[in-house]
Design an enzyme around this catalytic site. Structure first.
Site, short mmCIF file in Angstrom:
data_model
loop_
_atom_site.label_atom_id
_atom_site.label_comp_id
_atom_site.label_asym_id
_atom_site.label_seq_id
_atom_site.Cartn_x
_atom_site.Cartn_y
_atom_site.Cartn_z
N ASP A 58 -63.98 -64.09 60.72
CA ASP A 58 -62.69 -63.41 60.58
C ASP A 58 -61.76 -64.28 59.74
O ASP A 58 -61.87 -65.50 59.74
CB ASP A 58 -62.04 -63.19 61.96
CG ASP A 58 -62.76 -62.14 62.79
OD1 ASP A 58 -63.45 -61.29 62.20
OD2 ASP A 58 -62.65 -62.20 64.03
N LYS A 59 -60.86 -63.64 59.06
CA LYS A 59 -59.95 -64.35 58.15
C LYS A 59 -59.20 -65.50 58.85
O LYS A 59 -59.05 -66.57 58.30
CB LYS A 59 -58.94 -63.35 57.56
CG LYS A 59 -58.21 -63.88 56.35
CD LYS A 59 -57.42 -62.75 55.69
CE LYS A 59 -56.69 -63.25 54.47
NZ LYS A 59 -55.98 -62.17 53.78
#
Length: 240
Positions: A58-59
């Site tokens: 995930d970012k």
């Protein structure tokens, strides 16, 4: 945002693979919503033409991510992921005290494609994670997470099902950690708005183990980024 040089992120490199310590707030791959934004794949392709990111984080998640330098390496690692042969260890700081002793969470996850992820026993895909508590604070716990499968948001949602939301993970009701939560007598200056210690959710991909093309195990560990290390340091100081 100042982007680090790709070379400075490299933890391991051989003829087939590169493992980098992904900083938070940089996407793993091109995202439709962020056209033209720098990401790990683009950085890697400037370093090696044929680079392919083998899995995603995930970012907001920091830590170890593997990049293949050529198609054969990519294929080999894709097969290992498919056969659940890649061992991944994440660290998370959760809100509350939890004694997880090899807790096994086996709850199917349904991803409807809009970053909406839910537990769904009928339609969901199998998702399995092991959890162990590493360190206890008065109000928080450092947890080791070992996902067996690799579903989107898997660790985040599995922890949330245990009422142990990751700090700062608003999507799953995790509250950010403020210094005023843990430091007695903490006073803000007048008109000052307090910022959370970490401006993202507290999840870090700490270690990954996979097989190289020669069949030998490759284990790479990623140190905590500054924000995660600072959070733990402040918890050690004020919440132990």
């Amino acid at each position: 945002m100042k982007y680090p040089a790709f070379k400075d992120l490299i933890l391991f490199e051989n003829d087939d693979y590169i493992v980098v310590n992904k900083p938070p707030f940089i996407a793993s791959l091109d995202e439709r919503s962020a056209a033209g934004e720098i990401n790990i794949l683009r950085m890697a392709k400037q370093y090696v033409d044929d680079a392919q990111v083998c899995h995603r984080l995930d970012k907001e998640t920091s830590g170890a991510i593997v990049i293949a330098k050529h198609p054969e390496a990519y294929r080999s690692l894709s097969m290992q992921f498919e056969r659940r042969k890649v061992n991944k260890i994440y660290h998370a700081v959760v809100d509350g005290q939890f004694q997880f002793d090899n807790l096994f969470v086996d709850l199917p996850i349904l991803n409807d494609g809009n970053k909406n992820v839910t537990i769904d026993r009928q339609e969901g895909k199998r998702a399995e994670t092991y959890f162990n508590s590493l360190k206890y604070y008065k109000h928080y716990t450092l947890v080791e997470c070992k996902p067996v499968t690799g579903r989107m948001h898997q660790i985040r949602i599995h922890l949330a099902t245990q009422r142990a939301a990751i700090c700062g993970d608003s999507m799953y009701r995790g509250k950010p950690v403020f210094l005023s939560n843990i430091k007695k007598g903490y006073r803000l200056a007048k008109d000052e708005e307090e910022q959370p210690i970490m401006k993202r959710f507290a999840l870090h991909a700490k270690q990954i183990t996979f097989k190289g093309l020669d069949g030998q195990d490759i284990t790479v560990e990623a140190s905590y980024p500054k924000d995660f290390a600072t959070l733990l340091k402040l918890l050690d100081k004020f919440d132990a």
